[in-house]
Design an enzyme around this catalytic site. Structure first.
Site, mmCIF file in Angstrom:
data_model
loop_
_atom_site.group_PDB
_atom_site.id
_atom_site.type_symbol
_atom_site.label_atom_id
_atom_site.label_comp_id
_atom_site.label_asym_id
_atom_site.label_seq_id
_atom_site.Cartn_x
_atom_site.Cartn_y
_atom_site.Cartn_z
ATOM 1 N N ASP A 31 31.077 35.313 50.373
ATOM 2 C CA ASP A 31 30.429 36.137 51.408
ATOM 3 C C ASP A 31 31.425 37.013 52.163
ATOM 4 O O ASP A 31 31.047 38.051 52.711
ATOM 5 C CB ASP A 31 29.665 35.249 52.395
ATOM 6 N N HIS A 33 33.976 38.652 50.816
ATOM 7 C CA HIS A 33 34.081 39.888 50.027
ATOM 8 C C HIS A 33 32.823 40.745 50.212
ATOM 9 O O HIS A 33 32.901 41.970 50.318
ATOM 10 C CB HIS A 33 34.201 39.575 48.529
ATOM 11 N N GLN A 150 48.949 41.736 54.930
ATOM 12 C CA GLN A 150 48.637 42.632 53.807
ATOM 13 C C GLN A 150 47.977 43.911 54.323
ATOM 14 O O GLN A 150 48.320 45.018 53.908
ATOM 15 C CB GLN A 150 47.712 41.908 52.829
ATOM 16 N N SER A 182 37.796 32.006 51.623
ATOM 17 C CA SER A 182 38.888 32.393 50.732
ATOM 18 C C SER A 182 38.574 31.826 49.349
ATOM 19 O O SER A 182 37.994 30.735 49.252
ATOM 20 C CB SER A 182 40.198 31.777 51.233
HETATM 21 O O1 PAF Z 1 43.654 40.588 48.774
HETATM 22 C C1 PAF Z 1 43.572 40.569 47.526
HETATM 23 O O2 PAF Z 1 42.613 40.045 46.937
HETATM 24 C C2 PAF Z 1 44.684 41.195 46.702
HETATM 25 O O3 PAF Z 1 45.917 40.998 47.298
HETATM 26 C C3 PAF Z 1 44.437 42.674 46.388
HETATM 27 C C4 PAF Z 1 44.439 43.522 47.650
HETATM 28 C C5 PAF Z 1 43.124 42.853 45.655
HETATM 29 C C6 PAF Z 1 45.563 43.218 45.488
HETATM 30 O O4 PAF Z 1 45.621 42.530 44.280
#
Ligand code: PAF
Length: 279
Positions: A31, A33, A150, A182
């Site tokens: 969810d 994503h 990130q 996650s």
């Molecule tokens: O966050 C993620 O799932 C990965 O680090 C990404 C941004 C898709 C890069 O592979």
């Protein structure tokens, strides 16, 4: 939804699109994503998603081989979200020759926190993200705050390379008990899953104490690490940082109420979880 595997076909499918919104993933969609896809719908059209488990961001002893791959279920979920194109390259499509040119994030951002415990991780992430952005040419790309460092590194990369993509941050999606969603939660045993929200509760406790004006942040960090250890976790770090650059705050920063974030990474059994909370 069109499923495309080659860069050439992707480029020709998206040619002329000026408002593309892009979400990069490694699949095993949950969810969290799907909330990124929903935010993408608000910021552009068409929505393009990618699924690619990017070998070059995994260390030699990390979980590249075990990383959960659930392509069919992922496709169904993306179809329901109204995603227009799914880019799902094979490793040969993405890296037809060894990827010798790499993005090297600056040490002060790429080698701290996650980068300290996962050498080369952000080099691999930024390299694949730059390549994906070059293939998709989106107007906006959505990244979750769950991966706070990130998000910041990708945003700074886009700014410094003057890429024409705006990076949009999405809030972390949590289960009812507070655990940040996650793909790696799938590795937790039922008992571990029961204990996993303790990481978020620890962050909440740290954030409350900072807000209450507790001045000694090193003590707070150490106390939080000790509490995690006592509950059977193996913490890598609990760290209070400035949101602007992820550097440690000075006493002056704290006195001036500089915006902060507390970030943590810890292992529960064999599963390494990360989380963070803005203060
Ligand atoms: O966050 C993620 O799932 C990965 O680090 C990404 C941004 C898709 C890069 O592979």
């Amino acid at each position: 939804m069109k499923i495309i595997t080659t860069i050439e076909e992707l480029r020709s499918q998206l040619r002329g699109q000026l408002r593309t919104a892009f979400v990069a993933t490694m699949g095993n969609l949950h969810d969290g994503h799907l909330s990124l896809m929903k935010l993408a719908q608000k910021h552009g059209d068409p929505v393009v998603a990618s699924i690619f488990v990017n070998r070059i961001q995994f260390g030699p002893n990390e979980d590249f081989d075990q990383y959960p791959r659930t392509f069919r279920a992922d496709v169904e979920k993306l179809e329901k979200e109204g995603v227009y194109v799914l880019f799902a390259p094979t490793e040969k499509d993405m890296y037809p020759e060894p990827q010798e040119f790499r993005v090297q994030p600056p040490e002060n951002l790429g080698d701290i926190l996650e980068g300290r415990f996962r050498p080369g991780f952000f080099n691999g992430v930024t390299t694949v993200v730059l390549k994906l952005l070059s293939c998709v040419s989106p107007k906006v790309a959505i990244f979750g705050k769950k991966d706070y460092q990130q998000l910041m590194i990708v945003r700074n990369m886009c700014r410094q390379f003057a890429l024409p993509t705006e990076i949009i941050a999405a809030e972390t999606f949590r289960a009812e008990d507070g655990l940040a969603l996650s793909s790696r939660n799938a590795y937790l045993s039922p008992a571990e899953r029961g204990g996993a929200p303790f990481l978020y509760r620890t962050l909440q406790h740290v954030a409350d104490q900072v807000r209450d004006g507790y001045p000694d942040i090193f003590k707070l960090e150490k106390h939080a690490m000790d509490k995690l250890s006592k509950q059977g976790w193996l913490p890598d770090y609990v760290s209070i940082r400035k949101r602007i650059n992820l550097q440690p705050p000075t006493a002056g920063d704290i006195a001036e109420n500089t915006p902060l974030v507390v970030l943590a990474a810890a292992r529960l059994g064999t599963t390494r979880l990360i989380d963070n909370l803005e203060i």
